[in-house]
Structure formats: structure tokens, C-alpha cells
Design a protein around this motif. Structure first.
Motif, PDB file in Angstrom:
ATOM      1  N   ALA A 126     -41.522  52.944  32.916  1.00 53.88           N
ATOM      2  CA  ALA A 126     -42.442  53.544  32.008  1.00 53.88           C
ATOM      3  C   ALA A 126     -43.258  54.581  32.520  1.00 53.88           C
ATOM      4  N   ILE A 127     -43.679  54.241  34.032  1.00 52.78           N
ATOM      5  CA  ILE A 127     -44.125  55.535  34.643  1.00 52.78           C
ATOM      6  C   ILE A 127     -43.397  56.455  35.390  1.00 52.78           C
ATOM      7  N   GLY A 128     -42.231  56.409  35.442  1.00 56.79           N
ATOM      8  CA  GLY A 128     -41.374  57.341  36.036  1.00 56.79           C
ATOM      9  C   GLY A 128     -41.012  58.352  34.931  1.00 56.79           C
ATOM     10  N   ASP A 129     -40.291  59.722  35.321  1.00 56.45           N
ATOM     11  CA  ASP A 129     -39.873  60.499  34.720  1.00 56.45           C
ATOM     12  C   ASP A 129     -38.539  61.223  35.011  1.00 56.45           C
ATOM     13  N   VAL A 130     -37.593  60.315  35.283  1.00 58.97           N
ATOM     14  CA  VAL A 130     -36.295  60.619  35.378  1.00 58.97           C
ATOM     15  C   VAL A 130     -35.353  60.180  34.279  1.00 58.97           C
ATOM     16  N   ALA A 131     -35.033  61.123  33.320  1.00 57.35           N
ATOM     17  CA  ALA A 131     -34.476  60.738  31.908  1.00 57.35           C
ATOM     18  C   ALA A 131     -32.944  59.875  32.261  1.00 57.35           C
ATOM     19  N   LEU A 132     -32.508  60.258  33.301  1.00 53.95           N
ATOM     20  CA  LEU A 132     -30.980  59.518  33.576  1.00 53.95           C
ATOM     21  C   LEU A 132     -31.412  58.032  33.505  1.00 53.95           C
ATOM     22  N   TYR A 133     -32.510  57.550  33.926  1.00 59.69           N
ATOM     23  CA  TYR A 133     -32.575  56.215  34.342  1.00 59.69           C
ATOM     24  C   TYR A 133     -33.624  55.704  33.102  1.00 59.69           C
ATOM     25  N   LYS A 134     -34.471  56.620  32.471  1.00 61.59           N
ATOM     26  CA  LYS A 134     -35.552  56.138  31.640  1.00 61.59           C
ATOM     27  C   LYS A 134     -35.277  56.009  30.102  1.00 61.59           C
ATOM     28  N   LYS A 135     -34.489  57.183  29.757  1.00 58.66           N
ATOM     29  CA  LYS A 135     -34.262  57.518  28.107  1.00 58.66           C
ATOM     30  C   LYS A 135     -33.723  56.460  27.578  1.00 58.66           C
ATOM     31  N   THR A 136     -32.745  55.756  27.880  1.00 59.96           N
ATOM     32  CA  THR A 136     -32.195  54.741  27.211  1.00 59.96           C
ATOM     33  C   THR A 136     -33.127  53.581  27.006  1.00 59.96           C
ATOM     34  N   TYR A 137     -34.055  53.376  27.718  1.00 61.26           N
ATOM     35  CA  TYR A 137     -34.819  52.139  27.365  1.00 61.26           C
ATOM     36  C   TYR A 137     -36.439  52.522  26.905  1.00 61.26           C
ATOM     37  N   GLU A 138     -36.474  53.621  26.580  1.00 64.08           N
ATOM     38  CA  GLU A 138     -37.848  54.095  26.060  1.00 64.08           C
ATOM     39  C   GLU A 138     -38.328  53.412  24.792  1.00 64.08           C
ATOM     40  N   PRO A 139     -37.695  52.675  23.983  1.00 67.40           N
ATOM     41  CA  PRO A 139     -38.261  52.040  22.926  1.00 67.40           C
ATOM     42  C   PRO A 139     -38.891  51.025  23.595  1.00 67.40           C
ATOM     43  N   LEU A 140     -38.609  50.342  24.860  1.00 64.66           N
ATOM     44  CA  LEU A 140     -39.183  48.993  25.259  1.00 64.66           C
ATOM     45  C   LEU A 140     -40.472  49.515  26.258  1.00 64.66           C
ATOM     46  N   LEU A 141     -40.692  50.689  26.487  1.00 63.20           N
ATOM     47  CA  LEU A 141     -41.877  51.137  27.321  1.00 63.20           C
ATOM     48  C   LEU A 141     -43.118  51.409  27.026  1.00 63.20           C
ATOM     49  N   MET A 142     -43.985  51.002  27.904  1.00 65.18           N
ATOM     50  CA  MET A 142     -45.458  51.506  27.544  1.00 65.18           C
ATOM     51  C   MET A 142     -45.464  53.102  27.606  1.00 65.18           C
ATOM     52  N   GLU A 143     -46.378  53.706  27.048  1.00 66.86           N
ATOM     53  CA  GLU A 143     -46.657  55.101  27.038  1.00 66.86           C
ATOM     54  C   GLU A 143     -47.458  55.706  28.243  1.00 66.86           C
ATOM     55  N   ALA A 144     -46.881  56.494  29.123  1.00 67.05           N
ATOM     56  CA  ALA A 144     -47.562  56.892  30.303  1.00 67.05           C
ATOM     57  C   ALA A 144     -48.243  58.470  29.831  1.00 67.05           C
ATOM     58  N   ILE A 145     -49.095  59.224  30.719  1.00 67.07           N
ATOM     59  CA  ILE A 145     -49.406  60.288  30.612  1.00 67.07           C
ATOM     60  C   ILE A 145     -48.878  61.090  31.733  1.00 67.07           C
TER      61      ILE A 145
END
Length: 448
Positions: free
Chosen positions: A157-176
Motif C-alpha cells: 500500500a505504501i509502495g509505488d512499483v506497479a509491477l508488484y502493487k497494481k494487481t492488489y490495489e483493491p485490497l490496499l489502504m490509500e497512501a499519499i
């Protein structure tokens, strides 16, 4: 036993990390039989220089005799004991020594199993601190673009590398997310320090707007490792420490990949002469032997949890293998080597050899950047040097460098189109020059 025997058995039962398993229909696995120093040896007798320290963990070579001896001795004494309500000598000694070498003020150690777990601990501890002190609205985290902090849900959630993050975005809290001070993006005539100042405006604006609801800012000091080894100037950390203090927000320094001598100082934060509120460590902590992580924090944070039980303010976070004695003893042996061998001074010399060995790549028509911080050196391949137009990621040019390196006896696992060296500290100048030669050959083949 041969490589082929292990490969067949492996592919029947093992699911490998960070891997599209179908690749192994055409890209053979490399089964390793033994390691010694910088070398890995497969079952067919071929040797490979471990140029990436086995995912950035191995500091002093495989099967290091001094670390081996410490582990063997501890194995005969105490392999594990619960750390809740119990203690043991290795965890006490390790905590004392970490506090001694850490940035000033970090005087309490909380143990976890791995890097992702350490970051989760720091996030929860920061949030919980504000809750315990009556500021229950501080629930958000500010992070840098292109950052990577792990692959559990909180760290994604507090990372920003799409390769690892994008698939799981519906599960994640929102970071700034704030634009990173990436020196790769410097303008003509601009220094990396200039970039840090120019880009800090975005962080200042985010803090002005969100400090009332923000628990902490989290950064990887100096190098965004999984984010293709992008680097920035220590000045950004100095500005960030001052701003976090001014706005009443914690600073979390994720030193998991960059700590323990990797950037030229024991911890990267030292180069900015700052102390974070939380510092996460893992990887090199045990020199690649056993999984362990430590979160260091200060007295102010510790005291916010020190209370009567019935007030329910305790930090009830735990892992089964927290403070494992074998891992602690391994870490102590690692710190012994730092002290006895003057490792940091030798690393300065090795880093200069790395720079000299790759200097010619600054003129390569398909290299946009050769960047280095201490014992981390990265080479960015591009389609066009003048415009910095990247290769299509689907062409997997970096993979071609990797395959060539294996054929020449080197492990140079890429990050996209970035080839890098992050070798064990026991590497020799001759071996560094060999790796530079192999990398250059691989790049020449990859860009055709």
C-alpha cells in the motif's frame, strides 16, 4: 546428481518467487550445490560470481568460516525460545550493539522475521503511537513515487512499483504519494542536490495539506533499490527530517536494502546526519544466513506504549521466531567482521574500483545513466541515449544481459532494463573488472 535431476524435481513441486513459471520452459533454472565466498557452484560443477549478493543479503561471502563457527556454537546451546516473557544472551547483546552503531536516539529494538514484516511493524507502531497520545486522526502515510517497501498488504500500500502493487490495489489502504527526488531526472546543469531541493516542494506541500492526518513519511534513504536502483542526494533527507519535525509527523527510514555498509556508511541516514523516528533493518543484518529484521525506535515512542496493562496501550505485535537466537548470533558475528576488518574503509576502495571498471559505459550509445551509491552500481539501458527513450519492457532486454552473464559465470539478475552490481564485500578488484566486462558484453548483445 546433475542439474537436470534437480530441475525436474523442482519444477514438479516448487513455485518460485518473483517468477513467471512458464519462463522456465525455455529459461533453465540454476540449481546450486554449494557456495564459497563470492562463488556459487551448480550440480554440474559450473561456478557463478554472485554479483547481486543473493538478493542483496550476502555481505561476507557464502559459507563464511567465522559466521559458520558462530552459528555452529549457538546451535549446541539454544536454537530458539519464545521472546514474550523470556530473553536470551544473543538478543540482548545484539540489541546493545545495534543501539550503539545506529543513528543517535534510536535506543529500542523490536524484532521481526523479514523486511516486509519490519515495515509493517514500523507502520503499525507509528499509527499506534499517535493513537496512544490522543491523535486518532493520524492514520495516513506519505510515500515517494517509485518506492518499494515489501509485498505484504501494508507494505504494498505504501509502495509505488506497479509491477508488484497494481494487481492488489483493491485490497490496499490509500497512501499519499509524492514525486521522488530522482537524480536521473536532473536538468542540464543541475546537481543531484539541486534536484533534491526542487523536488522537496512537493513533499512540503503534502505535509502542509495532510500533516494533521498523517502518521509518518516513509522513504528508502538514498537508493530506491527495487525501483530500478534510482538514487537521490542526502540533502533530501535533511530537508525531510526538518519538515517532519516542524509538521509533527514521524519519519520512517527503510534501511532494509541500504543498511549495513551498502551505501558507504553503516546506515544511509548517516550521510544526511539525521536520525529517523523508526529505522527498519534486515537483509545484510545476518549477512545472508538467516531471516531476521529489527525495527529501531526512540525513547519517546517507547514511552507512549509503557503503561498499565488494563489501559490496553501495549504493542501486541508478534512473530513466532521473533529474536531467534541463531539469527541473533549470526548478526553478532556479522557485526564482529565489520569491527575487526575495517569493512567500511575497504568498501570505499571497492566502490572506486566499481566506478572505474564501468566508466566506459558512460559513452555507450544505449546507456542513459551509470549511477552509483557506495557498493551499488546500476546501468540503465535505453533505445536512444540522446532522448533517453526506453526500450519496450516487453522486449526484456535486461533478461538478455542476465542470460549472457550466466553463460560467462556471473549472476547479474536485472531490474527491467537496468543491469546492476551489488556484490558481497569480499569481492576482489579483479572480479569486479570481470563483472564489468561481462555486463558490457551483455549490454552489447541485448541492444542489437
Amino acid at each position: 546428481m546433475k542439474n537436470s535431476d534437480i530441475i525436474d524435481r523442482d519444477l514438479a513441486v516448487v513455485w518460485h518467487p518473483c517468477t513467471q513459471m512458464k519462463d522456465h520452459e525455455s529459461l533453465p533454472l540454476v540449481p546450486i550445490r554449494r557456495g564459497e565466498g563470492v562463488w556459487l557452484e551448480d550440480f554440474d560443477g559450473k561456478r557463478y560470481i554472485d554479483a547481486i549478493s543473493s538478493w542483496w543479503v550476502n555481505l561476507f561471502g557464502h559459507a563464511n568460516p567465522r559466521i559458520n563457527a558462530a552459528v555452529k556454537d549457538q546451535l549446541d546451546t539454544l536454537e530458539h525460545v519464545i521472546l514474550a516473557g523470556f530473553s536470551h544472551q544473543p538478543v540482548v547483546e545484539l540489541s546493545e550493539r545495534l543501539v550503539k552503531i545506529a543513528p543517535p536516539g534510536l535506543n529500542h529494538c523490536f524484532y521481526a522475521d523479514n523486511g516486509s514484516a519490519a515495515v509493517e511493524v514500523a507502520l503499525k507502531m507509528s499509527f499506534h503511537y499517535w493513537r496512544n497520545t490522543g491523535k486518532t486522526n493520524k492514520t495516513k502515510f506519505i510515500t515517494l513515487s517509485n518506492s518499494y517497501h515489501g509485498e505484504t498488504l501494508g507494505t504494498l500500500a505504501i509502495g509505488d512499483v506497479a509491477l508488484y502493487k497494481k494487481t492488489y490495489e483493491p485490497l490496499l489502504m490509500e497512501a499519499i504519494t509524492v514525486p521522488a527526488p530522482d537524480c536521473y531526472d536532473r536538468e542540464p546543469g543541475e546537481s543531484c542536490a539541486d534536484v533534491a531541493h526542487r523536488m522537496f516542494v512537493h513533499m512540503e506541500q503534502a505535509l502542509e495539506r495532510h500533516a494533521h492526518e498523517t502518521a509518518a513519511v516513509i522513504v528508502e534513504p538514498l537508493v530506491q533499490c527495487a525501483g530500478t536502483m534510482r538514487m537521490y542526494d542526502p540533502e533530501y533527507l535533511r530537508l525531510l527530517r526538518e519538515a517532519c519535525d516542524r509538521h509533527g509527523v514521524h519519519l520512517i527510514a527503510d534501511e532494509i536494502a541500504v543498511g549495513f555498509g551498502r551505501t558507504g556508511t553503516m546506515f544511509a541516514c548517516e550521510q544526511a546526519a539525521i536520525s529517523p523516528d523508526f529505522m527498519t533493518t534486515s537483509k545484510g543484518l545476518t549477512a545472508g544466513y538467516l531471516p531476521m529484521a529489527v525495527v529501531l525506535t526512540n525513547e519517546t515512542v517507547y514511552r507512549a506504549f509503557y503503561d498499565e496493562y488494563e489501559n490496553l496501550t501495549a504493542f501486541l505485535h508478534s512473530h513466532s521466531y521473533t529474536g531467534n537466537p541463531l539469527a541473533c548470533r549470526t548478526a553478532l558475528a556479522t557485526l564482529d567482521i565489520f569491527e575487526e576488518d575495517d569493512v567500511l574503509a575497504r568498501n570505499v576502495e571497492l566502490a572506486e574500483v566499481m566506478r572505474q571498471a564501468t566508466e566506459h559505459l558512460n559513452e555507450h550509445p544505449h546507456v542513459a545513466d551509470v549511477r552509483q551509491t557506495g557498493m551499488i552500481l546500476a546501468v540503465e539501458m535505453v533505445k536512444d541515449r540522446a532522448t533517453r527513450e526506453p526500450f519496450d519492457w516487453k522486449e526484456r532486454r535486461g533478461l538478455r544481459v542476465y542470460q549472457h552473464a550466466l553463460s560467462r559465470g556471473a549472476l547479474l539478475r536485472p531490474l527491467g532494463n537496468v543491469s546492476y552490481m551489488m556484490p558481497p564485500y569480499v569481492i576482489t578488484p579483479e572480479q569486479i573488472y570481470f563483472l564489468a566486462e561481462v555486463m558490457t558484453e551483455g549490454i552489447d548483445k541485448a541492444v542489437k
